[in-house]
Design an enzyme around this catalytic site. Sequence first.
Site, PDB file in Angstrom:
ATOM      1  N   ASP A   6      20.887   6.280  -5.900  1.00  0.00           N
ATOM      2  CA  ASP A   6      19.472   6.620  -6.006  1.00  0.00           C
ATOM      3  C   ASP A   6      19.238   7.045  -7.447  1.00  0.00           C
ATOM      4  O   ASP A   6      19.538   8.181  -7.829  1.00  0.00           O
ATOM      5  CB  ASP A   6      19.116   7.742  -5.030  1.00  0.00           C
ATOM      6  N   VAL A   7      18.722   6.131  -8.262  1.00  0.00           N
ATOM      7  CA  VAL A   7      18.579   6.370  -9.699  1.00  0.00           C
ATOM      8  C   VAL A   7      17.183   6.903  -9.986  1.00  0.00           C
ATOM      9  O   VAL A   7      16.186   6.188  -9.857  1.00  0.00           O
ATOM     10  CB  VAL A   7      18.824   5.074 -10.500  1.00  0.00           C
ATOM     11  N   GLY A   8      17.110   8.176 -10.375  1.00  0.00           N
ATOM     12  CA  GLY A   8      15.847   8.791 -10.736  1.00  0.00           C
ATOM     13  C   GLY A   8      15.754   8.998 -12.235  1.00  0.00           C
ATOM     14  O   GLY A   8      16.711   8.741 -12.980  1.00  0.00           O
ATOM     15  N   ASN A   9      14.627   9.485 -12.697  1.00  0.00           N
ATOM     16  CA  ASN A   9      14.441   9.688 -14.129  1.00  0.00           C
ATOM     17  C   ASN A   9      15.256  10.847 -14.678  1.00  0.00           C
ATOM     18  O   ASN A   9      15.554  10.879 -15.873  1.00  0.00           O
ATOM     19  CB  ASN A   9      12.952   9.931 -14.432  1.00  0.00           C
ATOM     20  N   GLY A 107       6.949   2.685  -5.736  1.00  0.00           N
ATOM     21  CA  GLY A 107       8.290   2.906  -6.254  1.00  0.00           C
ATOM     22  C   GLY A 107       9.355   2.708  -5.185  1.00  0.00           C
ATOM     23  O   GLY A 107       9.141   3.028  -4.008  1.00  0.00           O
ATOM     24  N   ASP A 109      12.031   4.340  -4.646  1.00  0.00           N
ATOM     25  CA  ASP A 109      12.451   5.595  -4.017  1.00  0.00           C
ATOM     26  C   ASP A 109      11.488   6.017  -2.912  1.00  0.00           C
ATOM     27  O   ASP A 109      11.909   6.557  -1.876  1.00  0.00           O
ATOM     28  CB  ASP A 109      12.577   6.702  -5.063  1.00  0.00           C
ATOM     29  N   ARG A 110      10.198   5.739  -3.097  1.00  0.00           N
ATOM     30  CA  ARG A 110       9.204   6.138  -2.096  1.00  0.00           C
ATOM     31  C   ARG A 110       9.348   5.298  -0.830  1.00  0.00           C
ATOM     32  O   ARG A 110       9.226   5.814   0.290  1.00  0.00           O
ATOM     33  CB  ARG A 110       7.798   6.015  -2.679  1.00  0.00           C
ATOM     34  N   THR A 132      11.609  14.082 -10.701  1.00  0.00           N
ATOM     35  CA  THR A 132      10.930  14.224 -11.985  1.00  0.00           C
ATOM     36  C   THR A 132       9.426  14.329 -11.754  1.00  0.00           C
ATOM     37  O   THR A 132       8.729  15.113 -12.398  1.00  0.00           O
ATOM     38  CB  THR A 132      11.250  13.025 -12.885  1.00  0.00           C
ATOM     39  N   THR A 184       8.165  39.809 -17.709  1.00  0.00           N
ATOM     40  CA  THR A 184       7.785  38.439 -18.050  1.00  0.00           C
ATOM     41  C   THR A 184       8.591  37.401 -17.277  1.00  0.00           C
ATOM     42  O   THR A 184       8.044  36.422 -16.752  1.00  0.00           O
ATOM     43  CB  THR A 184       7.947  38.195 -19.568  1.00  0.00           C
TER      44      THR A 184
END
Length: 256
Positions: A6-9, A107, A109-110, A132, A184
Amino acid sequence: MLLTFDVGNTNILLGTYQGEQLTNHWRVSTYRERTADEFAILLKNLFQFEKLSFLDITGIAISSVVPQMQVALLEMTEKYFSMTPLLIGPGIKTGMPLRFDNPREVGADRIVNAVGAYSQYGGPAIVVDFGTATTFDLVSRDGEYLGGAIAPGIGISMEALFQRAAKLPRVELAPPPNVVGRNTVNSMQSGILYGFVGQVEGIVNRMQEEMTERARVIATGGLAPLIGKHSATVEVIDEFLTLEGLRLIYQRNLLK
């Protein structure tokens, strides 16, 4: 044994399946300049930890949203595994009708997420994938992909905040002691974490309003456990949903 990518950004999620059982999984950084030989070295090192061999692999399935990496992956699988992988894209049998204006725009992946979700949990279903980009995908009761929403992901939103606000430090994405931060770092953690929880709940609830029946909500992706457990709308957290969808699509194309 099936090898899945599963290649994502930002990350690549890899897994091996023995039949229907996910036997191993790894998450590595996406490096767009990685060559075919470098992919092979990476895989060999990962396999050695689990006492696996390239010879154990009988099939490969790839879902990628990074087109420039596909050439290296295809070269690697042919050179080191002597096989052509199943690459998710137009013409591949998914078993799921795409009710989208232009199905080619969806896409990989979707689609894979939607197939995995419908198989595992039925429909209607909403899949929230924390990558991403944060994607929201809707599957009907009859197993049709209906569309969804795309929002900026947590990582790129945090990076934009750190770069544009000179006095704000980089912080770990972790739950703060309270929603009302008293320093903070805690204030930033609260805004980031609960801001994205609110985004998920807002979009999911609006999608539910457009349905005639309530959809089950499944979260996936590397940050799914962190965001999902703080959301009242998320019912299931499945980090490896995409890999399961890849396995199913691979099997369906073997049988066609």
